[in-house]
Design a protein around this motif. Sequence first.
Motif, PDB file in Angstrom:
ATOM      1  N   HIS A  71       0.833  -1.197  -0.018  1.00  0.00           N
ATOM      2  CA  HIS A  71      -0.186  -0.052  -0.210  1.00  0.00           C
ATOM      3  C   HIS A  71       0.902   1.321   0.072  1.00  0.00           C
ATOM      4  O   HIS A  71       2.150   1.300   0.328  1.00  0.00           O
ATOM      5  N   HIS A  72       0.144   2.243  -0.301  1.00  0.00           N
ATOM      6  CA  HIS A  72       0.995   3.688  -0.340  1.00  0.00           C
ATOM      7  C   HIS A  72      -0.075   4.860  -0.482  1.00  0.00           C
ATOM      8  O   HIS A  72      -1.027   4.562  -0.815  1.00  0.00           O
ATOM      9  N   GLU A  73       0.372   5.899   0.443  1.00  0.00           N
ATOM     10  CA  GLU A  73      -0.633   6.758   0.629  1.00  0.00           C
ATOM     11  C   GLU A  73      -0.190   8.308  -0.097  1.00  0.00           C
ATOM     12  O   GLU A  73       1.083   8.483   0.031  1.00  0.00           O
ATOM     13  N   ILE A  74      -1.003   8.961  -0.324  1.00  0.00           N
ATOM     14  CA  ILE A  74      -0.590  10.366  -1.144  1.00  0.00           C
ATOM     15  C   ILE A  74      -1.746  11.316  -0.554  1.00  0.00           C
ATOM     16  O   ILE A  74      -2.824  10.908  -0.129  1.00  0.00           O
ATOM     17  N   ASN A  75      -1.416  12.622  -0.576  1.00  0.00           N
ATOM     18  CA  ASN A  75      -2.215  13.516  -0.164  1.00  0.00           C
ATOM     19  C   ASN A  75      -2.710  14.653  -1.259  1.00  0.00           C
ATOM     20  O   ASN A  75      -1.649  15.068  -1.641  1.00  0.00           O
ATOM     21  N   ILE A  76      -3.839  14.770  -1.654  1.00  0.00           N
ATOM     22  CA  ILE A  76      -4.108  15.883  -2.620  1.00  0.00           C
ATOM     23  C   ILE A  76      -5.233  16.750  -2.003  1.00  0.00           C
ATOM     24  O   ILE A  76      -6.435  16.461  -1.442  1.00  0.00           O
ATOM     25  N   GLN A  77      -4.914  17.906  -1.971  1.00  0.00           N
ATOM     26  CA  GLN A  77      -5.903  18.975  -1.126  1.00  0.00           C
ATOM     27  C   GLN A  77      -6.418  18.506  -0.020  1.00  0.00           C
ATOM     28  O   GLN A  77      -7.782  18.582   0.012  1.00  0.00           O
ATOM     29  N   LYS A  78      -5.690  18.026   0.930  1.00  0.00           N
ATOM     30  CA  LYS A  78      -6.066  17.820   2.140  1.00  0.00           C
ATOM     31  C   LYS A  78      -6.872  16.360   2.451  1.00  0.00           C
ATOM     32  O   LYS A  78      -7.250  16.030   3.338  1.00  0.00           O
ATOM     33  N   SER A  79      -7.128  15.732   1.084  1.00  0.00           N
ATOM     34  CA  SER A  79      -7.640  14.437   1.105  1.00  0.00           C
ATOM     35  C   SER A  79      -6.693  13.311   1.038  1.00  0.00           C
ATOM     36  O   SER A  79      -5.754  13.654   0.446  1.00  0.00           O
ATOM     37  N   ARG A  80      -6.876  12.205   2.021  1.00  0.00           N
ATOM     38  CA  ARG A  80      -5.896  11.311   2.145  1.00  0.00           C
ATOM     39  C   ARG A  80      -6.334  10.181   1.254  1.00  0.00           C
ATOM     40  O   ARG A  80      -7.589   9.847   1.004  1.00  0.00           O
ATOM     41  N   PHE A  81      -5.532   9.686   0.252  1.00  0.00           N
ATOM     42  CA  PHE A  81      -5.950   8.674  -0.665  1.00  0.00           C
ATOM     43  C   PHE A  81      -4.740   7.429  -0.549  1.00  0.00           C
ATOM     44  O   PHE A  81      -3.859   7.525  -0.717  1.00  0.00           O
ATOM     45  N   ILE A  82      -5.383   6.463  -0.030  1.00  0.00           N
ATOM     46  CA  ILE A  82      -4.437   5.254   0.511  1.00  0.00           C
ATOM     47  C   ILE A  82      -4.791   4.001  -0.573  1.00  0.00           C
ATOM     48  O   ILE A  82      -5.851   3.540  -0.689  1.00  0.00           O
ATOM     49  N   GLY A  83      -3.785   3.793  -1.494  1.00  0.00           N
ATOM     50  CA  GLY A  83      -3.697   2.872  -2.347  1.00  0.00           C
ATOM     51  C   GLY A  83      -3.486   1.379  -1.973  1.00  0.00           C
ATOM     52  O   GLY A  83      -2.178   1.282  -1.260  1.00  0.00           O
ATOM     53  N   VAL A 102      -7.621  -1.231  -4.230  1.00  0.00           N
ATOM     54  CA  VAL A 102      -8.494  -0.381  -3.606  1.00  0.00           C
ATOM     55  C   VAL A 102      -7.838   0.923  -3.196  1.00  0.00           C
ATOM     56  O   VAL A 102      -6.760   0.898  -2.759  1.00  0.00           O
ATOM     57  N   VAL A 103      -8.669   1.889  -3.494  1.00  0.00           N
ATOM     58  CA  VAL A 103      -8.144   3.261  -3.048  1.00  0.00           C
ATOM     59  C   VAL A 103      -9.042   3.853  -1.928  1.00  0.00           C
ATOM     60  O   VAL A 103     -10.541   4.099  -2.444  1.00  0.00           O
ATOM     61  N   THR A 104      -8.584   4.092  -0.754  1.00  0.00           N
ATOM     62  CA  THR A 104      -9.486   4.674   0.311  1.00  0.00           C
ATOM     63  C   THR A 104      -9.168   6.089   0.311  1.00  0.00           C
ATOM     64  O   THR A 104      -8.197   6.534   0.391  1.00  0.00           O
ATOM     65  N   ARG A 105     -10.256   6.804   0.352  1.00  0.00           N
ATOM     66  CA  ARG A 105     -10.100   8.176   0.383  1.00  0.00           C
ATOM     67  C   ARG A 105     -10.807   8.781   1.681  1.00  0.00           C
ATOM     68  O   ARG A 105     -12.034   8.303   2.083  1.00  0.00           O
ATOM     69  N   TYR A 106      -9.973   9.637   2.496  1.00  0.00           N
ATOM     70  CA  TYR A 106     -10.769  10.483   3.608  1.00  0.00           C
ATOM     71  C   TYR A 106     -10.885  11.758   3.185  1.00  0.00           C
ATOM     72  O   TYR A 106      -9.718  12.591   2.831  1.00  0.00           O
TER      73      TYR A 106
END
Length: 212
Positions: A13-25, A97-101
Amino acid sequence: MLECYTTVMKEGHHEINIQKSRFIGFVKRCETEEEAQTFIQSIKKKHSDATHNCSAYLIGEHDLIQKANDDGEPSGTAGVPMLDVLKKMKLKDTAVVVTRYFGGTKLGAGGLIRAYSSAVSEAIKATGVVKRELMQEVKVTAEYTLLGKLENEIRNSDHPIKKVNYLENVEIVVYVKKNDIDEFKKWIINLTSDKAVITVGSFSYMETIADL
């Protein structure tokens, strides 16, 4: 069985942050649809508090099973772009799966497509990709006096060694391409003056790390 194909190494897995949203792949090698669904459900359960858990997978030699799910994101902005990444990277038997917060800023359709695509790409890079090549296992059994010569010559050849079994006699299990079996036999016979027993075994996939 396919002669050669690429897939993810195992699971990661790997996490990126875009415009304060967390996207965990999250990514995993899955060889059946049931396995893919189990993987997806496990992530959804673990991240049940997330805003979205979008998913996609490709299963089968000819990618006959393809599924994509936006999980509440605008249609076509998550699942399909994620699936497209798998196709462009020519991966098989892979589920993501991409989990978005949600961080409070809407990204728009184009922004979502880029975000979900990037999350998948980065997760795959973090996990790693392997090339699986169909080979035939050939066991070479010989006395220990031949071990040094045999192992040295085989390791310097184009035939990778799978394992060495140290039993009453030494057994060297070698990966050989099916079209090279006869030549390999002749080579071993000449190398050992016909003092080795050669047993052709089953087909199996040899994995090597692939470049992205």
